[in-house]
Design an enzyme around this catalytic site. Structure first.
Site, PDB file in Angstrom:
ATOM      1  N   HIS A  18       1.403  -0.881  -0.053  1.00  0.00           N
ATOM      2  CA  HIS A  18       0.131  -0.026  -0.124  1.00  0.00           C
ATOM      3  C   HIS A  18       0.774   1.610  -0.125  1.00  0.00           C
ATOM      4  O   HIS A  18       0.305   1.992   0.590  1.00  0.00           O
ATOM      5  CB  HIS A  18      -1.214  -0.086   1.365  1.00  0.00           C
ATOM      6  CG  HIS A  18      -2.117  -1.234   1.436  1.00  0.00           C
ATOM      7  ND1 HIS A  18      -3.021  -1.518   0.701  1.00  0.00           N
ATOM      8  CD2 HIS A  18      -2.267  -2.533   1.834  1.00  0.00           C
ATOM      9  CE1 HIS A  18      -3.758  -2.415   0.779  1.00  0.00           C
ATOM     10  NE2 HIS A  18      -3.009  -3.298   1.498  1.00  0.00           N
ATOM     11  N   SER A  30      -3.334  -7.557  -1.656  1.00  0.00           N
ATOM     12  CA  SER A  30      -4.400  -6.554  -0.435  1.00  0.00           C
ATOM     13  C   SER A  30      -5.311  -5.529  -1.802  1.00  0.00           C
ATOM     14  O   SER A  30      -4.762  -5.250  -2.032  1.00  0.00           O
ATOM     15  CB  SER A  30      -3.953  -6.082   0.492  1.00  0.00           C
ATOM     16  OG  SER A  30      -4.742  -5.414   1.784  1.00  0.00           O
ATOM     17  N   HIS A  48      -6.312   0.566  -5.502  1.00  0.00           N
ATOM     18  CA  HIS A  48      -4.905  -0.335  -6.092  1.00  0.00           C
ATOM     19  C   HIS A  48      -4.922  -1.771  -5.286  1.00  0.00           C
ATOM     20  O   HIS A  48      -5.953  -1.508  -4.136  1.00  0.00           O
ATOM     21  CB  HIS A  48      -3.752   1.324  -5.245  1.00  0.00           C
ATOM     22  CG  HIS A  48      -3.094   0.812  -3.698  1.00  0.00           C
ATOM     23  ND1 HIS A  48      -3.460   2.045  -3.210  1.00  0.00           N
ATOM     24  CD2 HIS A  48      -3.076  -0.058  -2.903  1.00  0.00           C
ATOM     25  CE1 HIS A  48      -3.425   1.558  -1.739  1.00  0.00           C
ATOM     26  NE2 HIS A  48      -2.609   0.538  -1.813  1.00  0.00           N
TER      27      HIS A  48
END
Length: 512
Positions: free
Chosen positions: A47, A115, A131
């Protein structure tokens, strides 16, 4: 540089224990994909928006949310290639059917999780898909990533994907036009090392990866270091509790049984990771004890224990072994040191302190405090006044001491001083009157009385100078009588002006 692809599930809808905070509605995902928002989604690391390494080329919803992405960052792939070349264990796989590919194996070992970052509430105008990240382990169940060079080979690893779904995924991936700028990858090797360090602190990482691999239906050989596929029902892992069913039976075992089977359990637990102690011994070519002769146990023989139970087994095993205790140094008794002077209690031997006589503390009477303020007040000099600099007159009893500094101790002395000042003024006025009377008497005895006016009407020196201008002619005669009269008159005028000046100053002082 060869192409690197990654595929996996972002969500598995068959799981009933999914957390509501990470739940992805199937209908919302399908609407976003139909509207064209499921393509060109950034692919980054953990992330980190500064670590974009590629884009998503396919996103579809079936029984799972399946995605396909391409790793396009050349700098990132160069770093992975160097890491794989330096590693000594990365190519030591037990599955010999897989082709040796250090880069793919390195990616599967470091980033086996997935994720998805999506919008939860907030502004509906913002994109729903933010994303997709590759990470050490994902929070959603079944989110495991598989890297490879060929998309067909990657999709064949998932047994839950049908042939029809596979054809749709392949067609979507081939028709997608991807855009990627190398400037989007702004991190270096230190950032990747920090991410790996953070991942190592996740306690439930390997049990979670084992559960995700089973839930994703990965049945064939892969490069993932998440242990073998779980098939035995007795060893099914509960993701929420992270404890096997055999743990309950282990808790009921007595302490003696745990002490007997502790070595077997410890060696079994050490084999839960992919690189076992047997593998390390085989690589290094040496071992201590009989560990090299013991075969590596299979995964079906493994037993998962809580941390407290494992620690208790270690303590029991350590207590059962014979230990050679080093004897302590002998304690020699020391004689008491006797001195003619009393000593403090801290210098007496500890064994003799009970018999040591301590004199009672001496009581000192309290002393009254010193009045420092009154002492300072008596020595403090009073502020100077105007009377210290006033003129003194002849005949004054304080004529010689009037210039000395005066001090006042209390209000009575101040009052006495004021009375003395008034008395001095009265005496000065009396002296002025006496001087004026004497002057009048002298003037009355003067032979030039007829040429003089009375004192009361006689003008001052300044008024006389203004009224009578100076003569334009100066006589140089030596008349004795005229010079004597003029000198006498001048002395009288100067004495009179001085007395008047003193009298005016005395009156001004009385007014003040």
């Amino acid at each position: 540089m060869e192409t690197v692809l990654v595929a996996g599930f972002l969500c598995v809808y068959d799981d009933n224990d999914i957390n509501d905070n990470f739940y992805l509605p199937r209908r919302t995902i399908q609407e976003e994909i139909n509207s064209g928002n499921g393509l060109n989604i950034p692919l980054n690391i953990n992330h980190n928006e500064n670590a974009v390494i590629g884009t998503v080329s396919s996103l579809s919803v079936y029984s799972t949310v399946c995605f396909v992405a391409r790793v396009q960052s050349k700098e990132f792939l160069t770093i992975i290639k160097k890491i794989a070349a330096k590693s000594k264990l990365i190519t030591n796989t037990e599955e010999k059917t897989l082709p040796p590919d250090p880069e793919i194996e390195c990616l599967n070992s470091i980033f086996p999780g997935l994720s998805l970052s999506n919008r939860v509430g907030g502004n509906e105008r913002d994109p729903f898909f933010k994303h997709v990240s590759i990470c050490g382990v994902g929070r959603r169940p079944g989110t495991i990533a598989i890297f490879g060079r060929n998309l067909n080979w990657i999709l064949d690893r998932f047994s839950s994907i049908t042939e029809a779904e596979k054809e749709k995924i392949l067609s979507t991936d081939q028709s997608c036009v991807q855009f990627f700028a190398e400037e989007q990858f702004k991190v270096d090797l230190y950032d990747l090392l920090a991410d790996s360090l953070d991942t190592s602190y996740i306690k439930v990482r390997f049990p979670k990866l084992q559960s995700d691999k089973q839930l994703s239906g990965i049945s064939k050989s892969t490069y993932i270091k998440a242990s073998e596929n779980l098939t035995a029902n007795n060893h099914t892992i509960n993701v929420n509790s992270k404890v096997t069913k055999e743990t309950e039976a282990t808790d009921s075992v007595s302490q003696d049984d745990c002490a007997v089977h502790a070595p077997d359990l410890i060696s079994t637990i050490c084999s839960t990771t992919h690189t076992t102690h047997h593998d390390l011994v085989r690589m290094n070519g040496s071992a201590t004890g009989n560990s090299a002769s013991l075969p590596a146990p299979q995964f079906s023989e493994c037993v998962f224990l809580p941390k407290d139970t494992f620690c208790s087994l270690l303590n029991a095993t350590a207590g059962a072994q014979n230990k050679n205790v080093t004897p302590a140094a002998p304690i020699f008794k020391t004689d008491e040191y006797i001195t003619p002077y009393p000593e403090s209690l801290s210098r007496v031997d500890y064994g003799n302190r009970m018999n040591y006589h301590i004199p009672p503390p001496y009581w000192y009477p309290s002393m009254p405090g010193f009045n420092y303020k009154s002492y300072r007040g008596s020595q403090k000099r009073c502020a100077p006044t105007d009377s210290d600099d006033e003129m003194s007159f002849p005949g004054d009893p304080d004529y010689t001491t009037k210039k000395k500094k005066r001090y006042r101790e209390d209000d009575d002395r101040e009052l006495t001083k004021d009375k003395n000042d008034i008395k001095e003024l009265v005496d000065a006025i009396g002296m002025l009157r006496h001087e004026i009377s004497a002057l009048k008497y002298i003037r009355s005895q003067s032979p030039q009385r007829q040429h003089c006016t009375a004192v009361d009407t006689m003008p001052t020196i300044e008024e006389k100078n203004v009224a009578s201008p100076k003569p334009s002619v100066v006589n140089a005669s030596l008349t004795p009588g005229q010079d004597r009269n003029q000198n006498l008159m001048q002395s009288d005028q100067s004495l009179l002006s001085l007395n008047k000046k003193l009298f005016v100053e005395a009156l001004n002082k009385m007014d003040n």
